[in-house]
Write a protein that holds these residues in place. Sequence first.
Motif, PDB file in Angstrom:
ATOM      1  N   LEU A 476       0.829  -1.196   0.000  1.00 57.56           N
ATOM      2  CA  LEU A 476       0.000   0.000   0.000  1.00 57.56           C
ATOM      3  C   LEU A 476       0.869   1.254   0.000  1.00 57.56           C
ATOM      4  O   LEU A 476       1.938   1.289   0.610  1.00 57.56           O
ATOM      5  N   VAL A 477       0.405   2.298  -0.691  1.00 54.53           N
ATOM      6  CA  VAL A 477       1.077   3.599  -0.697  1.00 54.53           C
ATOM      7  C   VAL A 477       0.273   4.606   0.113  1.00 54.53           C
ATOM      8  O   VAL A 477       0.793   5.245   1.018  1.00 54.53           O
ATOM      9  N   LYS A 478      -1.012   4.746  -0.201  1.00 53.26           N
ATOM     10  CA  LYS A 478      -1.864   5.663   0.544  1.00 53.26           C
ATOM     11  C   LYS A 478      -3.314   5.299   0.314  1.00 53.26           C
ATOM     12  O   LYS A 478      -3.650   4.571  -0.630  1.00 53.26           O
ATOM     13  N   VAL A 479      -4.183   5.813   1.182  1.00 53.53           N
ATOM     14  CA  VAL A 479      -5.620   5.593   1.085  1.00 53.53           C
ATOM     15  C   VAL A 479      -6.291   6.958   1.179  1.00 53.53           C
ATOM     16  O   VAL A 479      -5.886   7.802   1.994  1.00 53.53           O
ATOM     17  N   THR A 480      -7.308   7.187   0.367  1.00 53.85           N
ATOM     18  CA  THR A 480      -8.009   8.464   0.382  1.00 53.85           C
ATOM     19  C   THR A 480      -9.505   8.228   0.212  1.00 53.85           C
ATOM     20  O   THR A 480      -9.924   7.255  -0.434  1.00 53.85           O
ATOM     21  N   ILE A 481     -10.290   9.109   0.830  1.00 52.86           N
ATOM     22  CA  ILE A 481     -11.737   9.083   0.618  1.00 52.86           C
ATOM     23  C   ILE A 481     -12.186  10.369  -0.085  1.00 52.86           C
ATOM     24  O   ILE A 481     -13.371  10.702  -0.082  1.00 52.86           O
ATOM     25  N   GLY A 489     -13.619   6.972  -3.517  1.00 53.77           N
ATOM     26  CA  GLY A 489     -12.440   6.794  -2.683  1.00 53.77           C
ATOM     27  C   GLY A 489     -11.492   5.847  -3.388  1.00 53.77           C
ATOM     28  O   GLY A 489     -11.857   5.189  -4.366  1.00 53.77           O
ATOM     29  N   ALA A 490     -10.273   5.775  -2.902  1.00 57.96           N
ATOM     30  CA  ALA A 490      -9.292   4.925  -3.589  1.00 57.96           C
ATOM     31  C   ALA A 490      -8.205   4.516  -2.622  1.00 57.96           C
ATOM     32  O   ALA A 490      -7.870   5.242  -1.675  1.00 57.96           O
ATOM     33  N   ALA A 491      -7.670   3.326  -2.849  1.00 55.57           N
ATOM     34  CA  ALA A 491      -6.488   2.843  -2.144  1.00 55.57           C
ATOM     35  C   ALA A 491      -5.395   2.647  -3.191  1.00 55.57           C
ATOM     36  O   ALA A 491      -5.584   1.930  -4.176  1.00 55.57           O
ATOM     37  N   TRP A 492      -4.255   3.296  -2.993  1.00 52.96           N
ATOM     38  CA  TRP A 492      -3.181   3.292  -3.982  1.00 52.96           C
ATOM     39  C   TRP A 492      -2.135   2.255  -3.580  1.00 52.96           C
ATOM     40  O   TRP A 492      -1.649   2.250  -2.460  1.00 52.96           O
ATOM     41  N   TYR A 493      -1.810   1.413  -4.532  1.00 50.20           N
ATOM     42  CA  TYR A 493      -0.846   0.342  -4.292  1.00 50.20           C
ATOM     43  C   TYR A 493       0.344   0.499  -5.236  1.00 50.20           C
ATOM     44  O   TYR A 493       0.288   1.223  -6.228  1.00 50.20           O
ATOM     45  N   PHE A 623      -1.336   7.544   4.838  1.00 47.75           N
ATOM     46  CA  PHE A 623      -0.229   6.969   4.099  1.00 47.75           C
ATOM     47  C   PHE A 623       0.262   5.691   4.777  1.00 47.75           C
ATOM     48  O   PHE A 623      -0.271   5.266   5.808  1.00 47.75           O
ATOM     49  N   LYS A 624       1.273   5.116   4.193  1.00 47.25           N
ATOM     50  CA  LYS A 624       1.817   3.851   4.676  1.00 47.25           C
ATOM     51  C   LYS A 624       2.271   3.965   6.131  1.00 47.25           C
ATOM     52  O   LYS A 624       2.116   3.019   6.910  1.00 47.25           O
TER      53      LYS A 624
END
Length: 671
Positions: A476-481, A489-493, A623-624
């Motif tokens: 995982l890199v970061k998560v945002t709503i 929303g998105a979770a960035w990998y 973030f991570k």
Amino acid sequence: MAKDNNTPQRKPRFSSWWIYGLIIVFLIGYQFLGSDNFSPTNKTTTSELQEFLRNGDIEKILIITNTRQAKVFLTQEALSKDVHRDVANQPFSITSGTLPQYILDYGDLQNFENDIKKIKQENNLDTVVDYDTESNVFMELLLTLLPFVLIIGIWIYLMRRMSGGAGGGAGGQIFNIGKSKAKLFDEKTDTRTTFKDVAGLEGAKEEVEEIVEFLKNPDKYTSLGGKIPKGALLVGPPGTGKTLLAKAVAGEAKVPFFSLSGSDFVEMFVGVGASRVRDLFKQAKDKSPAIIFIDEIDAIGRARGKNNFTGSNDERENTLNQLLTEMDGFGSNTNVIVLAATNRADVLDKALMRAGRFDRLIYVDLPDIRERKEIFEVHLRPIKTAETLDLDFLARQTPGFSGADIANVCNEAALIAARKERPAVTKQDFLDAVDRIVGGLEKKNKIITPEEKKTIAFHEAGHATVSWMLEHAAPLVKVTIVPRGQSLGAAWYLPEERLLVRPEQMKDEMCATLGGRAAEKVIFNKISTGALSDLEKITKQARAMVTIYGLNDEIGNVTFYDSSGQNEYGFTKPYSEETARKIDMEISKLIEEQYVRAIEVLEANKDKLTELAELLLEKEVIFKEDLERIFGKRPFEKQFDQLGQEKAITVPESTAGETPEEAEEAVEEKK
């Protein structure tokens, strides 16, 4: 300031429209200046005319019946009188000789004639009264020819437009419609691209560099009995640099380079495509050695006879047949190499792909992490950066990006920095640019209810939690709503760049993808439509495992994938109804197993899931480092060496709940 005599003077370009303009000006001048319209003849009235007539001043009255005008000519004695001083000296007309002294407009012809006749009888005058009609030859001729001129002009205009341009040059004139529309590269005036401007693509560059070497030193290869290749086909996804490689060949080859698109052969007239192919190869042969580059060759190179249900003459097939003949037929051209590019090699005709036509098939794949670093170096040259950027970091942040995507990232980062009025581009601007390109534009003003926002937060936290706990899930890199693009929303990998994928890796990725819906089920005991994109992704993955890669025990080592792409045009499936039922059951079984597994992972970490979701509701972006603070070090950590290659380091399970410092000590002890 002294004028530089060496500066070339720009002379006005001659145009045929000048001739047309001069002709129009001459005709207008002849019409107005050569006629009586601008003569100094005075206008008079009927009462003045009657007075002049009684005084015996009029020698002749010419009545123009079709224009209701009368022209009055005075006697010589009358011209010497003071009353006629203004009209005494009349010029000479080219069209009608001596001009009349007066002109009047009369009303009823019968009354006008009776008045003149009565005055003549009363005063015993011998004034001549004549009748005539006048016609404007120019206007009559213009009105006669104007419809034909307009029809011919419109026809020529349409033909020029259909033939590819209103100007001159090949294809620009009506009778040159069958001429080739290829652009001849001029190394002196055109922008020159070299192989130094092409980053990455080592294998493809070696192939095309050898083609350039063939043309520069043909004796080096022919002396050993070898033959120069007839053509090379560049194949790869969009944006990987196929056209850029062709531009580099044009800049390096030092031979005539003809460039055109496959659609340039297509025209509404029958036979034009084949004619343009003949003309193209004729020009190339006259200038040989030469290179012909055809971009998007699939426009004319599709397989023949696949969809021709009508049985009619197919213009595209005629063009392809002519291209096949020119590349390798009885009258083959020597020292003419054909380069072509396409991203749909599967639809090309087999006769076009055979050796002797396209001898070399050059694959231009998506760049790996090392090649992406080189591409960043090229596109960062004109960018004003605020610091020395870590290119290895940027290359790792852009997996699956093509060369065109990386160029877009650099440009978007510069635009973001300018929008924020920064003096230079920073590392954060590049990260924002990656988010902008992958996810879309942020929509912070989107109206979302508190209940929906809470659901989105737990959904994204579910993705982050499951991926953190699974070995083969992407880090995982970061998560945002924050809503971005079409997503709420998105979770960035940061996915690993694998060449081979194993079943357990695909299952872990599917389980992490289902973590969002599983979190909704665990926390709210309800599910929503927010998992649409997740379900679409895992369904494709599960279907690929079962029907393409042969990774299912029930179906076995069987694949229903057709690399030729012909199954797309068929009306039947390559398997029976019973097998189709088994496939559907295995796909559903595979997805449900990973869904249950995701629920189990979240049930075991429900308190941490809730803490992560609440933090996400508070900050909107985490973030991570935030996940490490909540979950501890990830059990499966990835590190990168100096070359950008990943090295896996397994962290003991006992460190999962420890602080980052304690986890690092445990890792060092294990080493």
